[in-house]
Design an enzyme around this catalytic site. Structure first.
Site, PDB file in Angstrom:
ATOM      1  N   ARG A 169       0.919  -1.160  -0.020  1.00 28.64           N
ATOM      2  CA  ARG A 169       0.063   0.648  -0.243  1.00 28.64           C
ATOM      3  C   ARG A 169       1.083   1.219  -0.159  1.00 28.64           C
ATOM      4  O   ARG A 169       1.752   1.755   1.195  1.00 28.64           O
ATOM      5  CB  ARG A 169      -0.903   0.284   1.057  1.00 28.64           C
ATOM      6  CG  ARG A 169      -1.499   1.404   1.218  1.00 28.64           C
ATOM      7  CD  ARG A 169      -2.814   0.908   2.462  1.00 28.64           C
ATOM      8  NE  ARG A 169      -1.956   0.255   4.132  1.00 28.64           N
ATOM      9  CZ  ARG A 169      -1.669   1.107   4.604  1.00 28.64           C
ATOM     10  NH1 ARG A 169      -1.488   2.346   4.937  1.00 28.64           N
ATOM     11  NH2 ARG A 169      -1.304   0.482   6.104  1.00 28.64           N
ATOM     12  N   HIS A 207      -3.822   4.542   5.047  1.00 27.73           N
ATOM     13  CA  HIS A 207      -4.309   3.106   4.923  1.00 27.73           C
ATOM     14  C   HIS A 207      -5.527   3.941   4.153  1.00 27.73           C
ATOM     15  O   HIS A 207      -6.979   3.394   4.136  1.00 27.73           O
ATOM     16  CB  HIS A 207      -4.364   2.010   6.858  1.00 27.73           C
ATOM     17  CG  HIS A 207      -5.786   1.795   7.055  1.00 27.73           C
ATOM     18  ND1 HIS A 207      -5.437   0.724   6.503  1.00 27.73           N
ATOM     19  CD2 HIS A 207      -6.459   1.860   8.204  1.00 27.73           C
ATOM     20  CE1 HIS A 207      -7.107  -0.301   7.734  1.00 27.73           C
ATOM     21  NE2 HIS A 207      -7.650   0.786   8.060  1.00 27.73           N
ATOM     22  N   TYR A 250       4.936   5.763  11.002  1.00 28.38           N
ATOM     23  CA  TYR A 250       4.836   3.927  11.450  1.00 28.38           C
ATOM     24  C   TYR A 250       6.064   3.585  10.122  1.00 28.38           C
ATOM     25  O   TYR A 250       6.591   2.867  10.551  1.00 28.38           O
ATOM     26  CB  TYR A 250       3.749   3.326  12.098  1.00 28.38           C
ATOM     27  CG  TYR A 250       2.690   3.636  10.513  1.00 28.38           C
ATOM     28  CD1 TYR A 250       3.312   3.237   8.931  1.00 28.38           C
ATOM     29  CD2 TYR A 250       1.702   4.182  10.818  1.00 28.38           C
ATOM     30  CE1 TYR A 250       1.253   2.567   8.415  1.00 28.38           C
ATOM     31  CE2 TYR A 250       0.799   4.054   9.875  1.00 28.38           C
ATOM     32  CZ  TYR A 250       0.813   3.551   8.560  1.00 28.38           C
ATOM     33  OH  TYR A 250      -0.841   3.342   7.962  1.00 28.38           O
TER      34      TYR A 250
END
Length: 359
Positions: A255, A259, A268
């Site tokens: 990805r 998200h 992160y």
């Protein structure tokens, strides 16, 4: 001592990140097929980028981008027949569009309209599932019905790596294998379940190997190679249609974006990691192959992108212009015949609405 991480793992790949690969296998794909696949992937990327910008502009609601996963989605859905069933999560926009969902329909969905969840009758696509892994159970139920009715449809449950940590996934896998139903579990392992990396999601070396415990075949495929994904999915679908039961496919991909638009992946993920995967872009490797065959040019790319942007704009404007309905619609899309209590609630809502309008 047995270490599951030592299990041999072979990843199916035909086209590498530089557009090279087994020429004999590549030659099996016609120029027309390659062009159709690239156009579908390029269209999906343009749509995704536009939707992301529209959300930032406040024109649509929360959105889950899928850039980087085009080969996994397009390659898999191209192997299906029109009457096969799709059970998508919130990230399978490219799957649904390629299977026939009108783009205007999706705009109704991301603008919060109830009509956005109602697929056209001729489309075998279940409503977008937000609850993680719940669609795996629905897909198995549909596949079981298909088997009992003697039909030839295949059901496909799409989900991410995070869904494999849910109980629904394991229950669905077990049931599907025990009853030998025609369902494909298609996992897009995009490396993160929101902010949780794959390494903290499971101790298994692959997700595909989880199939072994349930008595079904599991295959790991390069999810950024549209040719390999198509071939793997085609074999799985044909086997299921022949009555050979379910299969778990893990498409290894990434990805590239957040998200959802409510997420900040810089908290992160390291930029170096993203750039490493960006060099494996599924669109790039297929375009290199097309250019090598003299099938694609910068001019064709520019013309096609402009055309898709016009399509997106037209679909959005049509969705905005056709928006209508009321709170009463909430009561009409759950039961074919409303229970007495629900009917009374609707009447009460309508009375209050009318009283408010009079004032």
């Amino acid at each position: 001592m047995f270490d599951p991480k030592e299990l041999p793992v072979e990843m199916v790949q035909i086209l590498d990140e530089n557009g090279n690969g087994d020429e004999a296998k590549i030659a099996a794909f016609s120029d027309e097929w390659l062009l159709d696949a690239y156009r579908a992937m390029r269209r999906a990327r343009v749509v995704d980028e536009r939707l992301l910008r529209m959300q930032r502009q406040g024109r649509i609601g929360t959105y889950a981008p899928f850039s980087g996963q085009e080969a996994a989605q397009i390659g898999s859905v191209l192997a299906l027949q029109k009457d096969d069933w799709i059970f998508p999560s919130y990230r399978e926009v490219a799957v649904c569009l390629t299977h026939g969902m009108p783009l205007e329909q999706f705009f109704h969905y991301v603008r919060g309209r109830l009509s956005g969840k109602r697929m056209p009758e001729e489309l075998n696509i279940f409503p977008t599932q937000i609850i993680i892994a719940a669609q795996t159970l629905h897909a198995v139920g549909c596949a079981w019905a298909t088997k009992l009715k003697g039909e030839s449809h295949v059901s496909v449950a799409y989900f991410g790596d995070g869904a494999t940590s849910e109980g629904d996934f394991h229950e669905a896998m077990n049931f599907a294998a025990v009853y030998n139903v025609p369902v494909i579990f298609f996992c897009q392992n995009n490396q993160y379940a929101i902010s949780v990396p794959y390494a903290k999601q499971t101790a298994s070396r692959t997700i595909a190997q989880k199939a072994l415990a349930y008595g079904m075949k599991g295959v790991l495929v390069d999810g950024n190679d549209v040719l390999a994904v198509y071939e793997t999915m085609k074999q799985a679908v044909e086997a299921a249609r022949r009555g050979e039961g379910p299969m778990l496919i893990e498409a290894l991909t990434y990805r590239l974006g957040p998200h959802t638009t409510a997420d900040d992946p810089t908290k992160y993920r390291h930029p170096e990691e993203v750039e490493t995967w960006r060099r494996k872009d599924p669109l790039h490797r297929l375009r290199v192959l097309l250019e090598r065959r003299g099938l694609w040019t910068d001019a064709k790319e520019e013309e096609f992108v402009a055309k898709v942007n016009e399509e997106v704009t037209a679909a959005y404007e049509a969705a905005v212009a056709s928006e209508s309905g009321s709170i009463a619609d909430v009561f009409d899309y759950v039961y074919s015949e409303a229970p007495k209590l629900l009917a009374e609630q609707k009447e009460e809502v309508m009375r209050r609405k009318q009283a408010k309008e009079v004032k």
